[in-house]
Design an enzyme around this catalytic site. Structure first.
Site, PDB file in Angstrom:
ATOM      1  N   GLU A   1       4.770 -11.138  -6.042  1.00  0.00           N
ATOM      2  CA  GLU A   1       3.713 -11.313  -7.302  1.00  0.00           C
ATOM      3  C   GLU A   1       4.241 -10.618  -8.308  1.00  0.00           C
ATOM      4  OE1 GLU A   1       2.750  -7.234  -5.288  1.00  0.00           O
ATOM      5  OE2 GLU A   1       3.895  -9.164  -4.655  1.00  0.00           O
TER       6      GLU A   1
ATOM      7  N   SER B   1     -23.156 -10.716 -26.918  1.00  0.00           N
ATOM      8  CA  SER B   1     -22.633  -9.980 -27.850  1.00  0.00           C
ATOM      9  C   SER B   1     -21.739 -10.307 -29.044  1.00  0.00           C
ATOM     10  CB  SER B   1     -22.016  -8.698 -26.865  1.00  0.00           C
ATOM     11  OG  SER B   1     -20.865  -9.407 -26.511  1.00  0.00           O
ATOM     12  N   GLY B   2     -21.376 -11.521 -28.750  1.00  0.00           N
ATOM     13  CA  GLY B   2     -20.398 -11.973 -29.794  1.00  0.00           C
ATOM     14  C   GLY B   2     -18.977 -11.887 -29.151  1.00  0.00           C
ATOM     15  N   GLY B   3     -18.611 -11.066 -28.155  1.00  0.00           N
ATOM     16  CA  GLY B   3     -17.244 -11.065 -27.311  1.00  0.00           C
ATOM     17  C   GLY B   3     -17.074 -12.167 -26.699  1.00  0.00           C
ATOM     18  N   VAL B   4     -15.658 -12.186 -26.191  1.00  0.00           N
ATOM     19  CA  VAL B   4     -15.399 -13.439 -25.491  1.00  0.00           C
ATOM     20  C   VAL B   4     -16.118 -13.832 -24.238  1.00  0.00           C
ATOM     21  CG1 VAL B   4     -13.548 -14.277 -24.093  1.00  0.00           C
ATOM     22  CG2 VAL B   4     -12.930 -13.004 -26.197  1.00  0.00           C
ATOM     23  N   ASP B   5     -16.486 -12.926 -23.447  1.00  0.00           N
ATOM     24  CA  ASP B   5     -17.166 -13.013 -22.101  1.00  0.00           C
ATOM     25  C   ASP B   5     -18.590 -13.491 -22.410  1.00  0.00           C
ATOM     26  OD1 ASP B   5     -14.892 -11.765 -21.286  1.00  0.00           O
ATOM     27  OD2 ASP B   5     -15.770  -9.926 -21.100  1.00  0.00           O
ATOM     28  N   SER B   6     -19.209 -12.906 -23.035  1.00  0.00           N
ATOM     29  CA  SER B   6     -20.842 -13.448 -23.224  1.00  0.00           C
ATOM     30  C   SER B   6     -20.982 -14.527 -23.976  1.00  0.00           C
ATOM     31  CB  SER B   6     -21.515 -12.292 -23.851  1.00  0.00           C
ATOM     32  OG  SER B   6     -21.354 -12.112 -25.390  1.00  0.00           O
ATOM     33  N   SER B   7     -19.912 -14.635 -24.957  1.00  0.00           N
ATOM     34  CA  SER B   7     -19.988 -16.246 -25.673  1.00  0.00           C
ATOM     35  C   SER B   7     -19.441 -17.294 -24.724  1.00  0.00           C
ATOM     36  CB  SER B   7     -18.707 -16.046 -26.926  1.00  0.00           C
ATOM     37  OG  SER B   7     -19.012 -15.018 -27.601  1.00  0.00           O
TER      38      SER B   7
ATOM     39  N   CYS C   1       5.222  -6.404   1.604  1.00  0.00           N
ATOM     40  CA  CYS C   1       5.397  -4.821   1.835  1.00  0.00           C
ATOM     41  C   CYS C   1       4.738  -4.187   2.934  1.00  0.00           C
ATOM     42  CB  CYS C   1       5.302  -4.288   0.363  1.00  0.00           C
ATOM     43  SG  CYS C   1       6.127  -2.732   0.276  1.00  0.00           S
TER      44      CYS C   1
ATOM     45  N   LYS D   1      -9.808 -12.490 -17.084  1.00  0.00           N
ATOM     46  CA  LYS D   1     -10.068 -12.641 -18.353  1.00  0.00           C
ATOM     47  C   LYS D   1      -9.374 -13.825 -18.971  1.00  0.00           C
ATOM     48  CE  LYS D   1     -11.481 -10.312 -21.787  1.00  0.00           C
ATOM     49  NZ  LYS D   1     -12.888 -10.038 -22.299  1.00  0.00           N
TER      50      LYS D   1
ATOM     51  N   GLY E   1       0.879  -1.044  -0.078  1.00  0.00           N
ATOM     52  CA  GLY E   1      -0.073   0.000   0.078  1.00  0.00           C
ATOM     53  C   GLY E   1       0.777   1.191  -0.058  1.00  0.00           C
TER      54      GLY E   1
END
Length: 516
Positions: free
Chosen positions: A177, A229-235, A88, A372, A61
């Site tokens: 990380e 929508s045809g995008g990755v997420d909705s598909s 940290c 993603k 932080g």
């Protein structure tokens, strides 16, 4: 309104103290096949008990533990017997709250630093006596709390690694990380597997199996509408829902008129022809344009689009008997960016902050807890075509948020044509998979140019291309000038109304990936 998002029984809580790397910590834990979730620094011991985590990680932080009002961890959490790793600021907090010492030495450490291993320990066993870590701190842990073994040190930090194996509390002053710490992921795995006894069970197959079970429990025998929508997420959401409920699923593709070139044809081919899913194609360009007429403020755009989507789905529902649920491809970064009680709103995602309060559907959001890259892996596992799984992200509001200003049909045609050229040339250059997102932006200003020995007064196009792992942070893509020149020349020559092209070299932060 019910949200469906399966949470495994084994969970690691990442307590966010305002770190730029909190999301990255969560990602790295998941890469070790352990489910993680980011929580507010305000979390109480009672909250922790309710979540029953396998482990807790305290992020870094920007504050000093010596500042008035510096964020603290509820002291009772240390007494719960849950394994804790501080990174940290998180390590300094452990030292301060458990009786160690954190000093302002006047000399911080930033960037690559050599760590010396003092003692064989849970975190550092079998590592080289000297190895590189990534530091970013000003205050320094000068004395570990009683009961802690100091197992690593640097020239400026006497207690760079401290461990209390009996209490299962650990602290590292560096950032394991980040990729600049070569052994960082191994150190995180040792905390997870050996310190917290987590099992690497967060895999693609278990995610799918658990999600299917959660979906079936939520929707029962009801019909389900999927916003496609045809995008990755909705598909991926549609494919996952189809696996869970089969013929109960009806996909609704709303053509807002703000889609990419060829979007509608691809959606029809993939879902109606290949997957044999019941698909309703709603052509609503005129309706969206009318609703957005004269609207220039981006948050208002997103909310109008979100509400109009919902109203269309409600109208469609009237023709589908017993449709009580609406599926959306909401992801974890969407939820984070849309803000919560402890985080500011960066931008409202139309499928999170832009939904109307009076919608009558219950939401099903099977991807809500995923990043993603996890969604892409799930899509591949479900058998979606590679050109959809690896399609670059596209915002739910579509080209509406790539026109900075009032949306008109003319401007939509301009930005759609320019966007197609950008993506086509990025593909030809072999960069499509390397670049997270590449697209065109149309600011609604005009500038003077010269074409064919005549003065022009036309729009500019901004090319935006970024590299990223998860969209939480991003860097502008270092595209070769020859490729940029080719894109610019094609746009100016092939897209009427454009006489200037620029390239956006802003990273995220301070900018966002999309312009609105």
């Amino acid at each position: 309104m019910t949200i469906s998002a399966h949470v495994p029984e084994q969970i690691v809580l990442v307590v966010d103290f305002g770190a730029q790397y909190a999301q990255l910590i969560a990602r790295r834990v998941r890469e070790a096949h352990v489910y993680s979730e980011i929580v507010s620094r305000k979390i109480t011991a009672q909250d922790v008990r309710a979540k029953k985590p396998a482990a807790i990680i305290l992020s870094g932080g920007p504050k000093s533990v010596h500042e008035d009002g510096a964020p603290l961890l509820d002291q009772e959490i240390y007494d719960l017997g849950i394994p804790i790793l501080g990174i940290c600021y998180g390590a300094q907090l452990i030292a301060k709250q458990l009786g160690g010492e954190v000093a302002k030495t006047g000399s911080g450490e930033y960037g690559r630093t050599e760590l010396s291993v003092l003692n064989s320990s849970l975190l550092l066993h079998d590592l080289d006596a000297q190895h590189t870590v990534w530091m970013s701190h000003f205050d320094t842990i000068t004395k570990a709390p009683e009961g802690f073994l100091v197992s690593g040190t640097t020239s400026n930090t006497p207690a760079a690694v401290m461990e209390n194996a009996e209490a299962s509390i650990f602290g590292v002053q560096f950032h394991p990380e980040v990729k600049h710490t070569p052994n960082g992921q191994e150190i995180l795995k040792r905390f997870l597997y050996e310190g917290a006894h987590c099992a690497p069970t967060w895999t693609n197959s278990t995610i799918i199996d658990d999600s299917v079970a959660a979906i079936q429990e939520q929707v029962g025998s009801s019909k389900v509408i999927c916003a496609l929508s045809g995008g990755v997420d909705s598909s991926v959401a549609a494919a996952l829902m189809h696996k869970a409920v089969g013929d109960q699923l009806v996909c609704v593709y709303v053509d807002t008129g703000m889609m990419r070139h060829g979007e509608s044809e691809q959606v029809e081919k993939t879902f109606r022809d290949q997957f044999k899913i019941d698909l309703i194609h709603v052509k609503a360009q005129d309706r969206f344009l009318e609703q957005l007429k004269g609207v220039t403020e981006p948050e208002e755009k997103r909310k109008i689009i979100g509400e109009t989507f919902i109203r269309i789905f409600e109208e469609v529902e009237d023709d589908i008997q017993d449709a009580k649920f609406l599926v959306q491809g909401t992801l974890y970064p969407d939820v984070i960016e849309s803000g919560n009680d402890d985080a500011s709103t960066i931008k409202s995602h139309h499928n999170v902050g832009g939904l109307p309060e009076d919608m009558k559907f219950e939401l099903v959001e099977p991807l809500r807890n995923l990043f993603k890259d996890e969604v892409r892996a799930i899509g591949a596992e479900l058998g979606l075509p590679e050109d959809i799984v690896w399609r670059q992200p596209f915002p739910g509001p579509g080209l509406a948020v790539r026109i900075v200003g009032d949306i008109t049909l003319e401007r939509l045609e301009i930005v759609r044509a320019a966007d197609f050229i950008v993506v086509e040339e990025i593909r030809r250059a072999g960069l499509y998979r390397e670049i997270w997102q590449s697209f065109a932006v149309l600011p609604t200003i005009k500038s003077v140019g010269v074409q064919g020995d005549e003065r022009t007064y036309a729009y500019p196009i901004i090319i935006r291309a970024v590299t990223s792992d998860d969209a939480m942070t991003a860097d502008f893509a270092r595209i070769d000038f020859d490729i940029l020149e080719k894109i610019a020349n094609r746009i100016i020559n092939e897209v009427p109304g454009v006489n200037r092209v620029a390239y956006d070299v802003t990273s995220k932060p301070p900018g966002t990936i999309e312009w609105e």
